[in-house]
Scaffold this motif. Structure first.
Motif, PDB file in Angstrom:
ATOM      1  N   ASN A  51       3.135  21.544  10.302  1.00 32.43           N
ATOM      2  CA  ASN A  51       3.617  20.494   9.407  1.00 32.43           C
ATOM      3  C   ASN A  51       4.341  21.061   8.185  1.00 32.43           C
ATOM      4  O   ASN A  51       5.287  20.456   7.693  1.00 32.43           O
ATOM      5  N   ALA A  52       3.908  22.217   7.696  1.00 31.84           N
ATOM      6  CA  ALA A  52       4.573  22.831   6.538  1.00 31.84           C
ATOM      7  C   ALA A  52       6.013  23.215   6.891  1.00 31.84           C
ATOM      8  O   ALA A  52       6.911  23.082   6.057  1.00 31.84           O
ATOM      9  N   MET A  53       6.247  23.666   8.131  1.00 30.93           N
ATOM     10  CA  MET A  53       7.621  24.010   8.550  1.00 30.93           C
ATOM     11  C   MET A  53       8.483  22.762   8.668  1.00 30.93           C
ATOM     12  O   MET A  53       9.669  22.785   8.354  1.00 30.93           O
ATOM     13  N   LEU A  54       7.879  21.660   9.121  1.00 30.99           N
ATOM     14  CA  LEU A  54       8.621  20.407   9.212  1.00 30.99           C
ATOM     15  C   LEU A  54       9.006  19.927   7.814  1.00 30.99           C
ATOM     16  O   LEU A  54      10.148  19.498   7.593  1.00 30.99           O
ATOM     17  N   GLN A  55       8.087  20.034   6.877  1.00 26.25           N
ATOM     18  CA  GLN A  55       8.388  19.665   5.486  1.00 26.25           C
ATOM     19  C   GLN A  55       9.443  20.594   4.907  1.00 26.25           C
ATOM     20  O   GLN A  55      10.329  20.163   4.172  1.00 26.25           O
ATOM     21  N   PHE A  56       9.371  21.872   5.254  1.00 27.81           N
ATOM     22  CA  PHE A  56      10.371  22.844   4.822  1.00 27.81           C
ATOM     23  C   PHE A  56      11.761  22.396   5.288  1.00 27.81           C
ATOM     24  O   PHE A  56      12.723  22.427   4.522  1.00 27.81           O
ATOM     25  N   GLY A  57      11.870  21.978   6.548  1.00 29.39           N
ATOM     26  CA  GLY A  57      13.144  21.487   7.076  1.00 29.39           C
ATOM     27  C   GLY A  57      13.652  20.287   6.304  1.00 29.39           C
ATOM     28  O   GLY A  57      14.841  20.180   5.992  1.00 29.39           O
TER      29      GLY A  57
END
Length: 159
Positions: A131-137
């Motif tokens: 989820n942190a990578m999705l938020q990063f995107g």
């Protein structure tokens, strides 16, 4: 037992879809300049910038930590304005067997919709979804949108 997953998000943007696709395919080398808050640098290790099969190392900050991801630009789809990156090393390979990013820019009447798709296989069931990578995107999309919108304003002012 493999644990596969897929996460998606869509982010509305003011900039046109073709501009986002251009940044994600032809202007990759400018990403650190466009998003200095998120990217420290991007190094080309093999191939040509924006070329399918090229290998890059992305140095970025996520959750307050400086990390690296080594990726192959697997596919550039100009017709659908999408790019696919396959992670082959770095921080994401520490917890995921496989990890792909697909970034697609979809034209709208005004602006665009940027879709991030993460496809991954966890090393084990205890690994959290990325989820942190999705938020990063999502955050990077907002930063790119602000840059591209400002870039267009400056072109209109000069003209």
């Amino acid at each position: 037992m493999p644990v596969f997953g897929r996460l998606e998000t869509e982010v509305a943007a003011k900039a046109p879809a073709y501009k986002f696709h251009e940044v994600n395919s032809k202007r990759i080398h400018e990403t650190a300049k466009i998003c200095p808050k998120y990217f420290q640098k991007i190094d080309l290790k093999e191939g040509e910038w924006g070329g399918e099969g090229s290998v890059t190392c992305w140095y970025f900050v996520i959750d307050g930590k400086a990390v690296m991801s080594r990726e192959i630009l697997e596919k550039v789809d100009n017709e659908n304005q999408s790019v696919t990156y396959n992670v082959i090393g770095g921080v994401l390979k520490e917890t995921y067997q496989s990890f792909k990013f697909i970034v697609q820019a979809i034209p709208k009447d005004e602006g665009s919709l940027v879709r991030w798709t993460l496809i991954y296989e966890k090393l084990n069931v205890d690994v959290p979804d990325p989820n942190a990578m999705l938020q990063f995107g999502t955050d990077v999309t907002a930063e790119i949108d602000a840059y591209l919108t400002q870039e267009e304003l400056e072109k209109k002012t000069i003209a």
